[in-house]
Write a protein that holds these residues in place. Sequence first.
Motif, mmCIF file in Angstrom:
data_model
loop_
_atom_site.group_PDB
_atom_site.id
_atom_site.type_symbol
_atom_site.label_atom_id
_atom_site.label_comp_id
_atom_site.label_asym_id
_atom_site.label_seq_id
_atom_site.Cartn_x
_atom_site.Cartn_y
_atom_site.Cartn_z
ATOM 1 N N TRP A 60 0.835 -1.206 0.000
ATOM 2 C CA TRP A 60 0.000 0.000 0.000
ATOM 3 C C TRP A 60 0.865 1.249 0.000
ATOM 4 O O TRP A 60 0.591 2.213 -0.723
ATOM 5 N N TYR B 101 0.878 4.214 -2.763
ATOM 6 C CA TYR B 101 0.717 5.635 -2.434
ATOM 7 C C TYR B 101 1.920 6.440 -2.922
ATOM 8 O O TYR B 101 1.775 7.582 -3.377
ATOM 9 N N TRP C 229 -5.792 12.380 -3.846
ATOM 10 C CA TRP C 229 -6.775 12.330 -2.754
ATOM 11 C C TRP C 229 -7.153 13.737 -2.272
ATOM 12 O O TRP C 229 -7.562 13.922 -1.123
ATOM 13 N N TYR D 233 -8.502 5.851 -0.355
ATOM 14 C CA TYR D 233 -8.006 4.657 0.334
ATOM 15 C C TYR D 233 -8.972 3.485 0.190
ATOM 16 O O TYR D 233 -8.572 2.384 -0.216
ATOM 17 N N PHE E 76 -3.026 6.087 6.263
ATOM 18 C CA PHE E 76 -3.419 6.126 4.858
ATOM 19 C C PHE E 76 -4.613 7.028 4.566
ATOM 20 O O PHE E 76 -5.031 7.123 3.410
ATOM 21 N N ILE E 77 -5.176 7.659 5.576
ATOM 22 C CA ILE E 77 -6.262 8.608 5.334
ATOM 23 C C ILE E 77 -5.941 9.963 5.939
ATOM 24 O O ILE E 77 -5.833 10.966 5.227
#
Length: 616
Positions: A155, A159, A170, A211, A385-386
């Motif tokens: 992941w 990213y 994002w 995500y 990740f957020i």
Amino acid sequence: MFKARMNKQIQPDRKVSVVAPLPDRAGPPPPRKDVELILVKEHNGVQYTSSKLWDVTFLNIFFFTLLLQEGTFLALEQVLLLQKNNPVGAFLIPYILFLIIAGMPLFYMELALGQYNREGAATVWKICPVFKGVGYAVILIALYVGFYYNVIIAWSLYYLFSSFTFELPWTNCDNSWNSPNCTDPKLFNASVLGNGTKYSKYKLTPAAEFYERGVLHLHESRGIHDLGLPRWQLSLCLLVVVIILFFSLWKGVKTSGKVVWITATLPYVVLFVLLIHGITLPGAYNGINAYLHIDFRRLKEATVWIDAATQIFYSLGAGFGVLIAFASYNKFDNNCYRDALLTSTINCVTSFISGFAIFSILGYMAHEHKVKIEDVATEGAGLVFILYPEAISTLSGSTFWAVVFFIMLLTLGIDSSMGGMEAVITGLADDFQILKQHRKLFTFGVSFGTFLLALFCITNGGIYVLTLLDTFAAGTSILFAVLMEAIGVSWFYGVDRFSEDIQQMMGFKPGLYWRLCWKFVSPAFLLFVVIVSIINFKPLTYDDYTFPLWANRIGWGIALSSMILVPAYIIYKFMNVRGTFKERLAYCITPENEHQLVAQGNVRQFKVCFQIWLSS
């Protein structure tokens, strides 16, 4: 830094002088170097050497600090618990307490155990053969963790690739993966939440949708029963990660020791940069204040103590076989006592400092959206990740900060995964000579096997599989394994005998404090955490999704699959030795190099165990 272990045992009282081997090196022969003759000795069924060829004290400490432990990446996981226990100050009190009474002693014990016996997690139990199942248990747990841990690294790589753009993907709702209800963060205010919903649980922001919908494709799965096929983008990222790990491990510490200079030092630089930048942001002070605020009323809650005990255990990495595996490559007279104190302290200090970097960002996000800090804080992967990517997207030069941040996560993840896989490879290769003779092929098999099984975690519903493994694979099972490890060393092999082994290595015995912790405090601590973790278990959930009963049963099956190896091997060992009941028991608990004493009827270990249990 390290010297290759010598694996062929020699006969008792036989002394051989050899020359320490120089490391393999491509190209022209290296310039002539002075090397000292070393004396190969036999003790406790294994041999050890004494050489200063690779003795670089600072590098040795540095290596343990950055590679053997989960490192700063676990600092991020620690912050998840810190947020769960907001305000954090109350959490730090039991955290420091458990560091002193259990974390450091167990860390010290594993370093000494691996360094003295010069074996991996399984074969180190030649000191008490009946406990060899503990070694197999921790190896299996480390293998389970490798199945899903590499997915998290994949992941991070995804990213990282996505960050090489002028506008981070994002930051807006104009992408193909966005839902019609996606909310532009620039238009967001507290009234949008309503019904008491926390901002961290509001999954309609561009960062949250990138995500869950862009990376995971979670919206295409109805649950763990509906996984779908692996996504090709994440499959490629996972393949790249596995290839990097393979080439970092195929020659053992000879290559991993070099790779670690990049994978472990760079994150410290990045963390420092993020910390300096974070504390300059508006609202950062409020975040730091929430981080340090102490609410003594929280100390009455059992969950605070359980979380602190669990986190100190995982942050130091004891029980996964990593410490034993790498310590087995140490110079025999290396000061592992110093290493234990320094590395455990540096690890926890780093985790504490990283909290400032994280909570400064949380304070900034709370300031930007005009919400409370506890509404911004989140658990699980949402932080990494957020929330953090969303915060980065609001900064000037967001692309640069995103690239830097995900390079840090990538290197830290590879660093930690290298340690876990080395524990598996070293542990099994030491036990089976055919694997040692074909280490490269075996390393490839382990790497490729983890790749195949990790594919289940990169499907549309893969996050459910990952959550299941993360909860059960190394939860109660690893606590149980280390509990049995502490009992085996302290109560069956004997604290006094273990202390004598340490004295042979470093010239001094452990103090009374360490011996008391090994024999009483640490086992009691582990037993407490194991019991409470089972009693407090709640059915598994992911956000609003509740796992079905059969999934929880599979999870407990995974946990038991490693724990059952301990009693299973005890039965197997007892049934496969000859003699009367007393003789079988003697062979099971007596170090392998003293089995000839059992045949003579002089069972020293019976006397040792009798004295240990009687003195308690």
